[in-house]
Design a protein around this motif. Structure first.
Motif, PDB file in Angstrom:
ATOM      1  N   MET A  77       6.979  36.102  80.472  1.00  0.00           N
ATOM      2  CA  MET A  77       6.045  35.363  79.500  1.00  0.00           C
ATOM      3  C   MET A  77       7.427  33.797  78.838  1.00  0.00           C
ATOM      4  O   MET A  77       8.928  34.265  78.642  1.00  0.00           O
ATOM      5  N   ALA A  78       6.870  32.625  79.509  1.00  0.00           N
ATOM      6  CA  ALA A  78       7.450  31.687  78.571  1.00  0.00           C
ATOM      7  C   ALA A  78       6.610  30.597  78.331  1.00  0.00           C
ATOM      8  O   ALA A  78       5.461  30.306  78.831  1.00  0.00           O
TER       9      ALA A  78
ATOM     10  N   ARG B  70       5.528  26.530  78.066  1.00  0.00           N
ATOM     11  CA  ARG B  70       5.578  25.813  79.392  1.00  0.00           C
ATOM     12  C   ARG B  70       5.910  24.858  79.022  1.00  0.00           C
ATOM     13  O   ARG B  70       5.382  24.373  77.264  1.00  0.00           O
TER      14      ARG B  70
ATOM     15  N   ASP C 150       0.613  35.676  86.072  1.00  0.00           N
ATOM     16  CA  ASP C 150       1.995  35.258  85.187  1.00  0.00           C
ATOM     17  C   ASP C 150       1.691  33.817  84.482  1.00  0.00           C
ATOM     18  O   ASP C 150       2.424  33.716  83.578  1.00  0.00           O
TER      19      ASP C 150
ATOM     20  N   ARG D 244      -0.487  33.879  81.487  1.00  0.00           N
ATOM     21  CA  ARG D 244       0.423  35.142  80.389  1.00  0.00           C
ATOM     22  C   ARG D 244       1.479  33.160  79.722  1.00  0.00           C
ATOM     23  O   ARG D 244       1.378  33.160  78.187  1.00  0.00           O
ATOM     24  N   ASP D 245       1.901  32.797  80.923  1.00  0.00           N
ATOM     25  CA  ASP D 245       2.747  31.581  80.213  1.00  0.00           C
ATOM     26  C   ASP D 245       1.827  30.660  79.085  1.00  0.00           C
ATOM     27  O   ASP D 245       1.785  30.261  78.208  1.00  0.00           O
TER      28      ASP D 245
ATOM     29  N   GLU E 158       1.058  31.549  76.118  1.00  0.00           N
ATOM     30  CA  GLU E 158       2.087  31.900  74.939  1.00  0.00           C
ATOM     31  C   GLU E 158       2.257  30.509  74.274  1.00  0.00           C
ATOM     32  O   GLU E 158       2.328  30.003  73.122  1.00  0.00           O
ATOM     33  N   THR E 159       2.342  29.399  75.587  1.00  0.00           N
ATOM     34  CA  THR E 159       2.130  28.220  75.941  1.00  0.00           C
ATOM     35  C   THR E 159       0.729  27.618  74.269  1.00  0.00           C
ATOM     36  O   THR E 159       1.482  26.736  73.475  1.00  0.00           O
TER      37      THR E 159
END
Length: 153
Positions: free
Chosen positions: A1-2, A4, A30, A33-34, A37-38
């Protein structure tokens, strides 16, 4: 995960109508999920794909996580199929328009249809904060910002 990078008012991706999602694969999962998280990092209660520069019809919400247990939702290709005739006007903020709030009229409830990450169709009725958040994020997918629908406070 990242996490963005957020896009801000004036970025052309926020003015464009997002394209429907047609492939339900690991890359879409994906992306979701990103996005979550963002959103949590920002910290927000909703995030649409255009807000991270992705012109696809997907948004995420979690209207409870700041006050209670997290309840993340992922909406792919969402549509409103029914809405209340009564509206409420309340202050809304936007991660793409930091530091500003707008009084935006929204239906007091909406019934939505969307797909989840495996393509399965869901329907549900949302009220209160979840209805407001869903309408706000759906506007993003249609290239509409709260600067166009509300009055700055």
């Amino acid at each position: 995960m990242a996490i963005r990078e957020l896009r801000f008012e004036g970025d052309p991706v926020l003015d464009a109508i997002a394209a429907p999602v047609t492939v339900f694969d690991d890359a879409l999962a994906d992306l979701a999920r990103d996005m979550l998280e963002t959103m949590y990092d920002a910290p927000g209660r909703g995030l649409a794909a255009p807000q991270i520069g992705v012109g696809r019809r997907i948004f995420v919400t979690d209207v409870t996580w700041k006050d209670a247990d997290p309840t993340p939702l992922v909406f792919v290709n969402p549509t409103i199929i029914s809405a209340s005739e009564t509206h409420a006007v309340g202050p809304e903020g936007c991660l793409s328009i930091p530091g500003r709030t707008f009084a935006v009229p929204r239906p007091t409830w909406v019934e939505m249809r969307w797909q989840v990450l495996d393509g399965t169709i869901q329907t549900a009725r949302f009220e209160g904060a979840q209805a407001i958040c869903a309408c706000h994020e759906l506007d993003h997918l249609n290239g509409i910002l709260i600067t166009q629908t509300g009055q700055e406070q």
